[in-house]
Design a protein around this motif. Structure first.
Motif, PDB file in Angstrom:
ATOM      1  N   GLU A  12     -23.456 -10.944 -47.104  1.00 20.71           N
ATOM      2  CA  GLU A  12     -23.234 -12.093 -46.222  1.00 20.71           C
ATOM      3  C   GLU A  12     -24.293 -12.182 -45.135  1.00 20.71           C
ATOM      4  N   ALA A  13     -24.681 -11.034 -44.626  1.00 19.81           N
ATOM      5  CA  ALA A  13     -25.639 -11.032 -43.517  1.00 19.81           C
ATOM      6  C   ALA A  13     -26.541  -9.812 -43.604  1.00 19.81           C
ATOM      7  N   LYS A  14     -27.640  -9.900 -42.901  1.00 14.88           N
ATOM      8  CA  LYS A  14     -28.648  -8.847 -42.972  1.00 14.88           C
ATOM      9  C   LYS A  14     -29.325  -8.694 -41.608  1.00 14.88           C
ATOM     10  N   HIS A  15     -29.500  -7.480 -41.168  1.00 16.14           N
ATOM     11  CA  HIS A  15     -30.269  -7.200 -39.954  1.00 16.14           C
ATOM     12  C   HIS A  15     -31.391  -6.230 -40.310  1.00 16.14           C
ATOM     13  N   THR A  16     -32.504  -6.329 -39.606  1.00 13.53           N
ATOM     14  CA  THR A  16     -33.497  -5.266 -39.700  1.00 13.53           C
ATOM     15  C   THR A  16     -33.833  -4.776 -38.302  1.00 13.53           C
ATOM     16  N   LEU A  17     -33.766  -3.467 -38.153  1.00 15.03           N
ATOM     17  CA  LEU A  17     -34.223  -2.846 -36.911  1.00 15.03           C
ATOM     18  C   LEU A  17     -35.615  -2.293 -37.137  1.00 15.03           C
ATOM     19  N   GLN A  18     -36.535  -2.690 -36.293  1.00 12.51           N
ATOM     20  CA  GLN A  18     -37.875  -2.126 -36.341  1.00 12.51           C
ATOM     21  C   GLN A  18     -38.007  -1.211 -35.136  1.00 12.51           C
ATOM     22  N   ALA A  19     -38.088   0.084 -35.399  1.00 12.31           N
ATOM     23  CA  ALA A  19     -38.139   1.053 -34.306  1.00 12.31           C
ATOM     24  C   ALA A  19     -39.469   1.786 -34.341  1.00 12.31           C
ATOM     25  N   VAL A  20     -40.164   1.771 -33.199  1.00 15.00           N
ATOM     26  CA  VAL A  20     -41.462   2.442 -33.098  1.00 15.00           C
ATOM     27  C   VAL A  20     -41.277   3.747 -32.332  1.00 15.00           C
ATOM     28  N   PHE A  21     -41.880   4.797 -32.848  1.00 13.30           N
ATOM     29  CA  PHE A  21     -41.750   6.113 -32.217  1.00 13.30           C
ATOM     30  C   PHE A  21     -43.119   6.650 -31.818  1.00 13.30           C
ATOM     31  N   GLY A  22     -43.102   7.516 -30.805  1.00  6.27           N
ATOM     32  CA  GLY A  22     -44.345   8.120 -30.335  1.00  6.27           C
ATOM     33  C   GLY A  22     -44.802   9.258 -31.228  1.00  6.27           C
ATOM     34  N   ASN A  23     -43.891   9.812 -32.018  1.00  7.86           N
ATOM     35  CA  ASN A  23     -44.312  10.816 -33.003  1.00  7.86           C
ATOM     36  C   ASN A  23     -43.385  10.832 -34.211  1.00  7.86           C
ATOM     37  N   LEU A  24     -43.909  11.401 -35.301  1.00 11.30           N
ATOM     38  CA  LEU A  24     -43.232  11.373 -36.588  1.00 11.30           C
ATOM     39  C   LEU A  24     -41.940  12.190 -36.574  1.00 11.30           C
ATOM     40  N   ASP A  25     -41.953  13.308 -35.843  1.00  6.42           N
ATOM     41  CA  ASP A  25     -40.760  14.158 -35.772  1.00  6.42           C
ATOM     42  C   ASP A  25     -39.551  13.376 -35.269  1.00  6.42           C
ATOM     43  N   ASP A  26     -39.775  12.612 -34.211  1.00 12.15           N
ATOM     44  CA  ASP A  26     -38.664  11.830 -33.649  1.00 12.15           C
ATOM     45  C   ASP A  26     -38.115  10.845 -34.679  1.00 12.15           C
ATOM     46  N   ALA A  27     -39.008  10.214 -35.414  1.00 12.00           N
ATOM     47  CA  ALA A  27     -38.569   9.249 -36.428  1.00 12.00           C
ATOM     48  C   ALA A  27     -37.757   9.944 -37.520  1.00 12.00           C
ATOM     49  N   CYS A  28     -38.239  11.114 -37.950  1.00 14.05           N
ATOM     50  CA  CYS A  28     -37.515  11.869 -38.985  1.00 14.05           C
ATOM     51  C   CYS A  28     -36.142  12.285 -38.480  1.00 14.05           C
ATOM     52  N   GLU A  29     -36.081  12.692 -37.229  1.00  6.99           N
ATOM     53  CA  GLU A  29     -34.800  13.106 -36.649  1.00  6.99           C
ATOM     54  C   GLU A  29     -33.836  11.917 -36.618  1.00  6.99           C
ATOM     55  N   ALA A  30     -34.359  10.744 -36.284  1.00  4.47           N
ATOM     56  CA  ALA A  30     -33.525   9.537 -36.273  1.00  4.47           C
ATOM     57  C   ALA A  30     -32.981   9.250 -37.679  1.00  4.47           C
ATOM     58  N   VAL A  31     -33.846   9.410 -38.687  1.00  6.68           N
ATOM     59  CA  VAL A  31     -33.408   9.202 -40.079  1.00  6.68           C
ATOM     60  C   VAL A  31     -32.240  10.134 -40.410  1.00  6.68           C
ATOM     61  N   SER A  32     -32.399  11.418 -40.082  1.00  9.50           N
ATOM     62  CA  SER A  32     -31.333  12.395 -40.360  1.00  9.50           C
ATOM     63  C   SER A  32     -30.026  11.974 -39.705  1.00  9.50           C
ATOM     64  N   GLU A  33     -30.116  11.541 -38.446  1.00 14.55           N
ATOM     65  CA  GLU A  33     -28.885  11.184 -37.727  1.00 14.55           C
ATOM     66  C   GLU A  33     -28.232   9.925 -38.309  1.00 14.55           C
ATOM     67  N   ILE A  34     -29.062   8.980 -38.724  1.00 17.23           N
ATOM     68  CA  ILE A  34     -28.493   7.755 -39.318  1.00 17.23           C
ATOM     69  C   ILE A  34     -27.783   8.101 -40.631  1.00 17.23           C
ATOM     70  N   VAL A  35     -28.463   8.921 -41.461  1.00 15.06           N
ATOM     71  CA  VAL A  35     -27.865   9.322 -42.741  1.00 15.06           C
ATOM     72  C   VAL A  35     -26.536  10.044 -42.506  1.00 15.06           C
ATOM     73  N   SER A  36     -26.522  10.944 -41.522  1.00 12.82           N
ATOM     74  CA  SER A  36     -25.306  11.714 -41.252  1.00 12.82           C
ATOM     75  C   SER A  36     -24.195  10.872 -40.633  1.00 12.82           C
ATOM     76  N   SER A  37     -24.546   9.731 -40.061  1.00 14.73           N
ATOM     77  CA  SER A  37     -23.554   8.905 -39.365  1.00 14.73           C
ATOM     78  C   SER A  37     -22.604   8.204 -40.339  1.00 14.73           C
ATOM     79  N   GLY A  38     -22.930   8.231 -41.637  1.00  8.57           N
ATOM     80  CA  GLY A  38     -22.068   7.578 -42.620  1.00  8.57           C
ATOM     81  C   GLY A  38     -22.489   6.141 -42.901  1.00  8.57           C
ATOM     82  N   ILE A  39     -23.390   5.587 -42.095  1.00  8.96           N
ATOM     83  CA  ILE A  39     -23.919   4.251 -42.378  1.00  8.96           C
ATOM     84  C   ILE A  39     -24.894   4.370 -43.560  1.00  8.96           C
ATOM     85  N   ILE A  40     -24.760   3.480 -44.528  1.00 12.49           N
ATOM     86  CA  ILE A  40     -25.758   3.452 -45.606  1.00 12.49           C
ATOM     87  C   ILE A  40     -26.574   2.170 -45.457  1.00 12.49           C
TER      88      ILE A  40
END
Lengths: 461, 461
Positions: free
Chosen positions: B217-245
């Motif tokens: 029905e609907a779609k959102h895209t979040l574009q998130a810019v990070f100062g380093n790759l580690d932070d982005a990877c950590e965000a990915v892990s947390e999103i995956v663990s949050s149960g959101i797919i």
């Protein structure tokens, strides 16, 4: 018969306690959920993969048949020793090896009971997709071997859709590991799926890696009672076309309603001729709106009573009666035969009409349950296997039913497999070139035809 | 070389116009999306299944190699004539035979372009799951043969997860129809999946029945810019663990950010070292809440800029830059090699660190894109195939990369297949018993090894 020296060789592998030959034990393992019994020559219960491999090497050398099974709940006669030999229950291999909550998968031995896996992953807010009615006793290995589904296959798919890795032992005893924990995998031939739904004819599953799904945040069940079956079928069509994908949508006819009337205090109103149980799950606000939409559709199709269950307790009440069906049959008949005709959901009204006409034509006592949302029909024939005249009509009913389902673009099985029950119908569904390819693969992987012989894959049928 | 009389025989089947032997045409079909070229002896373009069957009967009799292909966009060298013979593009078989909106499936010929199918089913509020970057040119048949995925495989799965029926032509010319339109099907061996991801080595797909999914029905895209790759990877892990797919979660490193900076007016802030594009879809209220949650996770992991795209137009803007990557490479390098290492998502930070270390070690110019949510990593090596010294380092990089991915429980491929590129690595992922079983199946179905020979399935490698 298996010679004493071979039995001794097998005992050396699994231990004396786990190789049974006593007639009483043989009688126990002569049945599965289908009604025909075949007494095996022996029962061997391995504890680990290496034992499965050793036993298969002996069996392959001696051309002794092996019928692997889980809990033996199969309804099509896939797990009985049709050609004699040994039954091999995998029930002692019942360890959950790993629950990987981050990668949303589990590695299990084949004998893990479906409900035990569900219970073990629930604390991680996860579930295993397949939910066959037998889930509290049937095993994950058996579920995979039969490509089992269940009510929520409508939204979540069958065993096939959740399988990402397998360890199997080939007829020659070779151990093959295939698949990985990654959710995406495009390396190599897709061997795991070849063994899913193969009914134990190609190899013995000794370990499986299965996907897990996040538990839905919320769940509603709508129980809608209709004055006639047509209205209920029309409601199903409209719900399917609305774009809502319920997590389950089961339909019961009047015979089944009468059977469960009063069970656990459940009362259906007078004139109840069809019952729809529609479960939706997901985001709380989304399902509030979807519930409303479904309610409206049922209302527009003349539902005479609609109950909306919102809490886990309320959900449990409406599903309890539905789940009680299996138990109630034993009170009203000696033999129950559960058919499994499946059609594209658009053809549900057609196949339903046909079943009603055939029930009339063959004068059989048949209760009709359908996983209506995916066109998976389970007419339950209440009969007595001793009554030869009636059994002849049962056979005629089944053949006509499946012929109709196939003419509507359907399949001989949605979730129960082929086994003994539908072996003779396979050439109605598949052209000779397809059956030939299946038999060639069988012969390649099991040249001595020792794995669950007597199936549609036999060269001589 | 193929003799003149054989070419004449083939011309009788497909017509003169559709059997090419001109050197200019051969040059056109010498390439796919991988960088190695192999000039075929002929190119044959059948229009229907019967023609495919006739050509295969001739080829099998004469032991002429046939390499089926769709649009030839494959990135691993699966669709070039590695051992000579004929290329068989299925692009003329481009008919959508049926769109069945009620049963949510489509029957298509193999040459239907993915984007054309998407466009055709959209008016029914449906979509086809797989969305490879090549979707605007690649074909459904090619997608199935490679088990292609794409960004939204994260939520919706790869080609395998949407395949319910196939018509294939065997090496001997036999036409085999398998599967049905029903969403559930437990009858017979699961042959369709055997051909999915087989890279054209087992048979030629001439028709496919694929599942369709309701358009969200609907779609959102979040574009998130990070100062380093580690932070982005950590965000990915947390999103995956949050149960959101999320329906997609792509990660780009600094090299790729610099490459697309300014494209279509897109500007990333100073210090942008990693970019996450997180798409979520579903019920409007559900994704509002999920967006909020994801925003918070990115924020907690030090995102320096977050843009939320809500409308189709806004979504288009944020994805346009990401999709432009493919086109920009040609401006900065002569040869682009796209790797496809895949790990369980929990190992994403580990494999990312390894890639950075290897990039340093082998002094290569590599931009890193990852379908981060499913651990599918695409390092894009910008190189020059003429530079032998550099190509040696590319090979060393790839071998170390895949060794690491496999040691983390990963796979050689998430969605690009094996082809030429990773053939020599297969024994790193699979034990000999598994490779043996794959080769046995290959030999069974194609005893003369005429279907896409030169693959990891060859007996002599």
């Amino acid at each position: 018969m298996i010679s004493v020296s071979i039995i001794e060789e097998i005992i050396k592998v699994v231990g004396e306690k786990w190789c049974l030959t006593d007639p009483a034990d043989m009688a126990t393992y002569a049945f599965d959920g289908f009604f025909k019994d075949y007494t095996p020559d022996a029962v061997v219960l391995p504890k680990k993969t290496a034992e499965v491999s050793d036993v298969l090497q002996i069996a392959n050398r001696e051309k002794i048949n092996i019928v692997p099974r889980g809990a033996g709940t199969n309804l099509s006669g896939t797990s009985v020793a049709r050609r004699g030999g040994m039954i091999m229950p995998l029930t002692r291999m019942d360890r959950i090896i790993e629950i990987d909550s981050v990668n949303r998968c589990a590695i299990v031995q084949p004998g893990v009971v479906n409900a035990e896996l569900q219970k073990a992953v629930e604390p991680f807010d996860l579930m295993y997709g397949p939910d066959p009615s037998s889930w509290y006793v049937s095993t994950v290995g058996g579920n995979i071997s039969l490509n089992a589904g269940g009510p929520r296959a409508l939204k979540y798919g069958s065993a096939r859709d959740h399988l990402i890795g397998l360890e199997v032992v080939r007829a020659n005893g070779e151990i093959v590991k295939i698949g990985s924990k990654t959710s995406k995998n495009a390396a190599g031939l897709d061997l795991p799926h070849l063994f899913c739904g193969a009914e134990g004819t190609l190899g013995i599953i000794t370990e499986a890696t299965v996907r897990l799904i996040p538990l839905p945040e919320a769940k509603h069940t709508l129980q809608a009672v209709f004055g006639n079956l047509d209205d209920a079928c029309e409601a199903v069509s409209e719900i399917v076309s609305s774009g809502i994908i319920p997590s389950a949508m089961d339909l019961l006819d009047q015979i089944l309603i009468n059977l469960i009337q009063g069970y656990g205090g459940v009362q259906f109103p007078d004139g109840a001729s069809a019952l729809l149980l529609i479960e939706i799950d997901g985001h709380p606000q989304a399902i509030e709106q979807e519930s409303e939409k479904i309610k409206q559709i049922c209302h527009n199709n003349h539902a005479i009573d609609i109950v909306l269950a919102r809490t886990p307790e309320e959900n449990e009440v409406v599903w309890r009666a539905r789940r009680s069906i299996g138990g109630t049959f034993s009170k009203v008949c000696k033999t129950l035969i559960n058919e499994d005709a499946t059609v594209p959901v658009s053809s549900l009204p057609d196949i339903m009409k046909k079943v009603l006409a055939l029930r009339e034509k063959y004068k059989l006592n048949i209760g009709i349950m359908a996983h209506a949302g995916d066109g998976n029909l389970h007419p339950s024939i209440m009969t007595d296997a001793q009554n030869q005249d009636e059994m002849k009509r049962v056979d005629q009913f089944a053949e006509e039913l499946y012929r109709e389902a196939l003419s509507l673009g359907g399949s001989l099985s949605g979730e129960h497999g082929i086994g003994l029950a539908k072996k003779s119908f396979m050439s109605m569904q598949f052209e000779e070139t397809a059956l030939k390819m299946m038999r060639e693969i069988k012969r390649l992987l099991d040249p001595n035809n020792i794995l669950n012989p007597g199936s549609y894959l036999d060269e001589e049928r």
